[in-house]
Design a protein around this motif. Structure first.
Motif, PDB file in Angstrom:
ATOM      1  N   ILE A 173       9.037  -0.272 -23.800  1.00  0.00           N
ATOM      2  CA  ILE A 173       7.727   0.021 -24.374  1.00  0.00           C
ATOM      3  C   ILE A 173       6.704  -0.961 -23.826  1.00  0.00           C
ATOM      4  O   ILE A 173       6.950  -2.165 -23.772  1.00  0.00           O
ATOM      5  CB  ILE A 173       7.766  -0.067 -25.918  1.00  0.00           C
ATOM      6  CG1 ILE A 173       8.634   1.042 -26.494  1.00  0.00           C
ATOM      7  CG2 ILE A 173       6.364  -0.027 -26.511  1.00  0.00           C
ATOM      8  CD1 ILE A 173       8.839   0.918 -27.997  1.00  0.00           C
ATOM      9  N   ASP A 174       5.569  -0.437 -23.430  1.00  0.00           N
ATOM     10  CA  ASP A 174       4.460  -1.288 -22.988  1.00  0.00           C
ATOM     11  C   ASP A 174       3.904  -1.998 -24.223  1.00  0.00           C
ATOM     12  O   ASP A 174       3.503  -1.340 -25.186  1.00  0.00           O
ATOM     13  CB  ASP A 174       3.387  -0.419 -22.330  1.00  0.00           C
ATOM     14  CG  ASP A 174       2.201  -1.209 -21.823  1.00  0.00           C
ATOM     15  OD1 ASP A 174       2.039  -2.395 -22.196  1.00  0.00           O
ATOM     16  OD2 ASP A 174       1.422  -0.625 -21.045  1.00  0.00           O
ATOM     17  N   ASN A 196       0.650   2.823 -30.234  1.00  0.00           N
ATOM     18  CA  ASN A 196       1.345   3.988 -30.807  1.00  0.00           C
ATOM     19  C   ASN A 196       2.851   3.855 -30.649  1.00  0.00           C
ATOM     20  O   ASN A 196       3.609   4.157 -31.575  1.00  0.00           O
ATOM     21  CB  ASN A 196       0.857   5.283 -30.153  1.00  0.00           C
ATOM     22  CG  ASN A 196      -0.553   5.629 -30.576  1.00  0.00           C
ATOM     23  OD1 ASN A 196      -0.964   5.344 -31.683  1.00  0.00           O
ATOM     24  ND2 ASN A 196      -1.304   6.235 -29.674  1.00  0.00           N
ATOM     25  N   ALA A 197       3.302   3.397 -29.496  1.00  0.00           N
ATOM     26  CA  ALA A 197       4.736   3.217 -29.270  1.00  0.00           C
ATOM     27  C   ALA A 197       5.301   2.098 -30.151  1.00  0.00           C
ATOM     28  O   ALA A 197       6.414   2.229 -30.676  1.00  0.00           O
ATOM     29  CB  ALA A 197       5.008   2.920 -27.798  1.00  0.00           C
ATOM     30  N   ILE A 198       4.541   1.040 -30.340  1.00  0.00           N
ATOM     31  CA  ILE A 198       4.986  -0.039 -31.233  1.00  0.00           C
ATOM     32  C   ILE A 198       5.079   0.471 -32.665  1.00  0.00           C
ATOM     33  O   ILE A 198       6.026   0.175 -33.386  1.00  0.00           O
ATOM     34  CB  ILE A 198       4.062  -1.273 -31.120  1.00  0.00           C
ATOM     35  CG1 ILE A 198       4.301  -1.944 -29.765  1.00  0.00           C
ATOM     36  CG2 ILE A 198       4.317  -2.259 -32.261  1.00  0.00           C
ATOM     37  CD1 ILE A 198       3.408  -3.112 -29.469  1.00  0.00           C
ATOM     38  N   ASN A 247      10.187  -9.722 -24.274  1.00  0.00           N
ATOM     39  CA  ASN A 247      10.306  -8.269 -24.355  1.00  0.00           C
ATOM     40  C   ASN A 247      10.826  -7.788 -25.715  1.00  0.00           C
ATOM     41  O   ASN A 247      11.525  -6.782 -25.808  1.00  0.00           O
ATOM     42  CB  ASN A 247      11.174  -7.733 -23.220  1.00  0.00           C
ATOM     43  CG  ASN A 247      10.743  -6.360 -22.794  1.00  0.00           C
ATOM     44  OD1 ASN A 247       9.602  -5.951 -22.995  1.00  0.00           O
ATOM     45  ND2 ASN A 247      11.655  -5.623 -22.198  1.00  0.00           N
ATOM     46  N   LYS A 248      10.484  -8.537 -26.772  1.00  0.00           N
ATOM     47  CA  LYS A 248      10.829  -8.160 -28.146  1.00  0.00           C
ATOM     48  C   LYS A 248       9.595  -8.331 -29.019  1.00  0.00           C
ATOM     49  O   LYS A 248       8.783  -9.228 -28.798  1.00  0.00           O
ATOM     50  CB  LYS A 248      11.939  -9.051 -28.706  1.00  0.00           C
ATOM     51  CG  LYS A 248      13.252  -8.908 -27.991  1.00  0.00           C
ATOM     52  CD  LYS A 248      14.273  -9.854 -28.582  1.00  0.00           C
ATOM     53  CE  LYS A 248      15.561  -9.758 -27.803  1.00  0.00           C
ATOM     54  NZ  LYS A 248      16.557 -10.717 -28.262  1.00  0.00           N
ATOM     55  N   ILE A 249       9.473  -7.477 -30.039  1.00  0.00           N
ATOM     56  CA  ILE A 249       8.440  -7.691 -31.047  1.00  0.00           C
ATOM     57  C   ILE A 249       9.078  -8.577 -32.122  1.00  0.00           C
ATOM     58  O   ILE A 249      10.164  -8.283 -32.614  1.00  0.00           O
ATOM     59  CB  ILE A 249       7.904  -6.363 -31.624  1.00  0.00           C
ATOM     60  CG1 ILE A 249       6.816  -6.630 -32.654  1.00  0.00           C
ATOM     61  CG2 ILE A 249       8.994  -5.504 -32.209  1.00  0.00           C
ATOM     62  CD1 ILE A 249       6.052  -5.396 -33.087  1.00  0.00           C
ATOM     63  N   VAL A 250       8.441  -9.698 -32.408  1.00  0.00           N
ATOM     64  CA  VAL A 250       8.988 -10.699 -33.330  1.00  0.00           C
ATOM     65  C   VAL A 250       8.006 -10.876 -34.486  1.00  0.00           C
ATOM     66  O   VAL A 250       6.804 -11.057 -34.274  1.00  0.00           O
ATOM     67  CB  VAL A 250       9.208 -12.049 -32.607  1.00  0.00           C
ATOM     68  CG1 VAL A 250       9.738 -13.102 -33.572  1.00  0.00           C
ATOM     69  CG2 VAL A 250      10.138 -11.874 -31.420  1.00  0.00           C
TER      70      VAL A 250
END
Length: 106
Positions: free
Chosen positions: A12-13, A18-20, A91-94
């Motif tokens: 995911i960019d 929207n993807a997040i 490359n992770k949402i934290v």
């Protein structure tokens, strides 16, 4: 109680809000478990109806609204996490969930 979570972006960019949002919605079990522990002090295997709405506010915060109906406790909760900061790291949402800071029941 403060808990830190990380979700792999899996291609995911990080600028695609929207993807997040979709990634967070697919991870609703994180929020359900956190709410059950925070509000009821337990995690149970019994099915508990759970509706979740995730809204990415901007590139570094999001909010969550959830409704939980706990039949055994005869409780219906509307819960809001109004403004949760997040970072993109490796490359992770934290993000962290803090029941005293973020959790609001209505």
């Amino acid at each position: 109680m403060i808990e830190e979570y990380s979700l792999p972006l899996r291609g995911i960019d990080p600028r695609d809000l929207n993807a997040i949002t979709q990634l967070l919605k697919k991870s609703k079990g994180i929020f359900k478990s956190f709410i059950l522990r925070s509000c009821f002090g337990e995690i149970t295997d019994e099915p508990i109806p759970f509706n979740l709405a995730v809204r990415v506010v901007d590139s570094n915060t999001f909010s969550v609204e959830a409704e939980i109906i706990h039949d055994r406790e005869d409780i219906s909760l509307n819960v809001t996490f109004p403004c949760i900061p997040y970072d993109i790291i490796n490359n992770k949402i934290v993000f962290e969930l803090d029941d005293l800071k973020h959790l609001r029941t209505r």
